[in-house]
Design a protein around this motif. Structure first.
Motif, short mmCIF file in Angstrom:
data_model
loop_
_atom_site.label_atom_id
_atom_site.label_comp_id
_atom_site.label_asym_id
_atom_site.label_seq_id
_atom_site.Cartn_x
_atom_site.Cartn_y
_atom_site.Cartn_z
N LEU A 15 41.99 157.66 18.77
CA LEU A 15 41.47 158.81 19.51
C LEU A 15 42.01 160.12 18.96
CD1 LEU A 15 39.65 159.50 21.93
CD2 LEU A 15 41.70 159.47 23.36
N SER A 16 43.30 160.17 18.65
CA SER A 16 43.90 161.40 18.12
C SER A 16 43.26 161.80 16.80
CB SER A 16 45.41 161.22 17.94
OG SER A 16 46.04 161.03 19.19
N TYR A 17 43.05 160.82 15.93
CA TYR A 17 42.44 161.10 14.63
C TYR A 17 41.04 161.66 14.79
CZ TYR A 17 40.11 160.42 10.17
OH TYR A 17 39.38 160.62 9.03
N VAL A 18 40.24 161.02 15.64
CA VAL A 18 38.85 161.45 15.82
C VAL A 18 38.80 162.84 16.46
CG1 VAL A 18 36.70 160.96 17.05
CG2 VAL A 18 37.93 159.12 15.91
N MET A 19 39.64 163.09 17.46
CA MET A 19 39.58 164.36 18.18
C MET A 19 40.06 165.54 17.35
SD MET A 19 40.76 163.27 22.05
CE MET A 19 40.51 164.91 22.71
N THR A 20 40.97 165.30 16.42
CA THR A 20 41.52 166.42 15.64
C THR A 20 40.87 166.57 14.26
OG1 THR A 20 43.31 164.98 14.82
CG2 THR A 20 43.78 166.34 16.74
N ASN A 21 40.04 165.62 13.86
CA ASN A 21 39.47 165.67 12.52
C ASN A 21 37.96 165.58 12.46
OD1 ASN A 21 41.91 165.43 10.45
ND2 ASN A 21 42.36 164.02 12.14
N LYS A 22 37.31 165.18 13.54
CA LYS A 22 35.88 164.91 13.48
C LYS A 22 35.10 165.71 14.52
CE LYS A 22 36.08 161.86 10.18
NZ LYS A 22 35.35 162.03 8.89
N SER A 23 33.81 165.87 14.24
CA SER A 23 32.89 166.57 15.14
C SER A 23 31.66 165.70 15.36
CB SER A 23 32.48 167.92 14.55
OG SER A 23 33.60 168.75 14.37
N PRO A 24 30.90 165.95 16.43
CA PRO A 24 29.66 165.20 16.64
C PRO A 24 28.75 165.30 15.42
CG PRO A 24 30.20 166.48 18.59
CD PRO A 24 31.19 166.90 17.53
N GLY A 25 28.15 164.16 15.06
CA GLY A 25 27.27 164.10 13.89
C GLY A 25 27.95 163.58 12.65
N GLU A 26 29.28 163.61 12.60
CA GLU A 26 30.02 163.08 11.47
C GLU A 26 30.25 161.58 11.64
OE1 GLU A 26 32.48 167.10 10.16
OE2 GLU A 26 33.53 165.50 11.22
#
Length: 386
Positions: free
Chosen positions: A352-363
């Motif tokens: 969750l930490s990785y996704v929330m700090t590195n990714k955006s919707p659509g990626e």
């Protein structure tokens, strides 16, 4: 009685030797000892303590002018929290729960300035809010932002805020852990709650009134926004007692969220669409049959449920089946996520930490899963949280 006893002990003084008239034996002739090397440990320790003291004093003098007290009036009564100056345009960062339901909002500066504030953006997922105040730039002291990715467990941290209304209070501690998760303040369409990730855990003293204030490194940079404490007790007035387990929203989450709150009033988080167990014990893994073909048990995030039609479902991830409940109470048959984009995932918080700090919707993300003893790569296209 104990106060009287302590007072008497504090006042105790020994009689002078000249009044005792004691016949003390004369010392024997002593053999001279060779010169001993000076013990430099104590002076060095004092110098180190003095340097640390000077550093903390410097941090407080530089940062405290930018830390504010926030007073609110709601239908339920009055509230108190903390915040800090984000920029010279008058934006103040705090927690959403500090300003939730506020009909009146006052921002008090250490300089003595008191001004009304307006909430211009909120984020219930990470419990953040941005307040706007109308003040000239010379009355505003922005607090510099750090990089929470470059923080380490054991690192010294400083909290400044207004616990119990005691404005400008400074406490110190360490980072106790990284990558924790807390419940979001926003419900899912299914009636549950989302998870907030990339949370820092600290033992710096945080109490009611600290919410929204900065957690700082020794450079005087904000690395987190103090949000919550975990406690099992309360004071006689019902306030939670600090237990040395506090939580702060990482500044890297703030860096992504706040510009969107200022410009658009909200922020869209990337969405995977699954419910996972934070961590499994060996007994639970054995019960679920989560071993590799060579019999090894690997830590990971166990997928309990996949939201129908969501990104994880569309990518083919598998959740546990309610028709196969194990003796541990967990549904069997789910995937075990053990990696994301080449990074290991040992607990759900790391994913969750990785996704929330590195990714955006659509990626997209590539997750490594363990299914039926075999490792498998699955690519998920992220959506935004519904």
């Amino acid at each position: 009685m104990s106060i009287l006893l302590l007072t008497s002990l504090a006042c105790f003084s020994a009689p002078q030797l000249s009044q005792l008239n004691l016949n003390l034996p004369q010392p024997a002739e002593a053999t001279p000892l060779p010169p001993q090397p000076l013990n430099t440990a104590a002076p060095l320790q004092i110098a180190d303590l003095a340097a640390q003291q000077d550093l903390l004093v410097s941090i407080y003098e530089r940062v405290s002018p930018g830390v504010v007290a926030i007073q609110t009036l709601t239908n339920e009564g009055s509230g108190l929290g903390s915040g800090f100056v984000y920029d010279k345009e008058g934006h103040i960062i705090t927690n959403y729960h500090v300003v939730e339901g506020a009909k009146e909002l006052e921002v008090d500066f250490p300089s003595g300035i008191k001004v009304r504030g307006e909430v211009i953006g909120t984020d219930l997922d990470s419990d953040l809010a941005v307040i706007k105040v109308n003040l000239p730039p010379e009355d505003l002291t922005p607090v510099p932002l750090g990089d929470s990715e470059q923080t380490f467990v054991g690192q010294t941290v400083v909290a400044i805020g207004n616990p119990f209304g005691l404005s400008g209070t400074m406490t110190t501690g360490i980072i106790s852990a990284k990558g924790r998760t807390l419940s979001s303040l926003r419900q899912t369409p299914e009636g549950g709650v989302y998870s907030a990730g990339d949370i820092l855990q600290t033992d710096a003293s945080i109490n009611p009134g600290n919410s929204g204030g900065p957690l700082l490194n020794l450079n005087g940079e904000v690395i987190g926004v103090n949000r919550a404490i975990r406690t099992t007790g309360t004071t006689i007035t019902g306030d939670p007692i600090n237990s040395g387990v506090g939580f702060a929203v990482s500044i890297n989450i703030v860096r992504r969220v706040v510009p969107s709150l200022i410009n658009q009033g909200g922020y869209d988080y990337p969405y995977i669409g699954l419910t996972a167990r934070e961590e499994l014990s060996l007994l639970e893994q054995e019960s679920l049959g989560l071993s590799t073909n060579d019999g090894k048990y690997i830590a990971g995030a166990y997928v309990i449920e996949v939201v129908s039609g969501g990104p994880a479902d569309q990518a083919g991830l598998r959740g546990g089946s309610l028709r196969q409940i194990t003796d541990t109470g967990l549904p069997a048959g789910g995937d075990l996520i053990i990696g994301v984009d080449g990074r290991p995932v040992r607990v759900f918080g790391e994913l969750l930490s990785y996704v929330m700090t590195n990714k955006s919707p659509g990626e997209t993300i590539s997750v490594t899963i363990l299914r039926d003893g075999q490792e498998k790569e699955v690519v998920i296209t992220l959506d935004k949280r519904p």
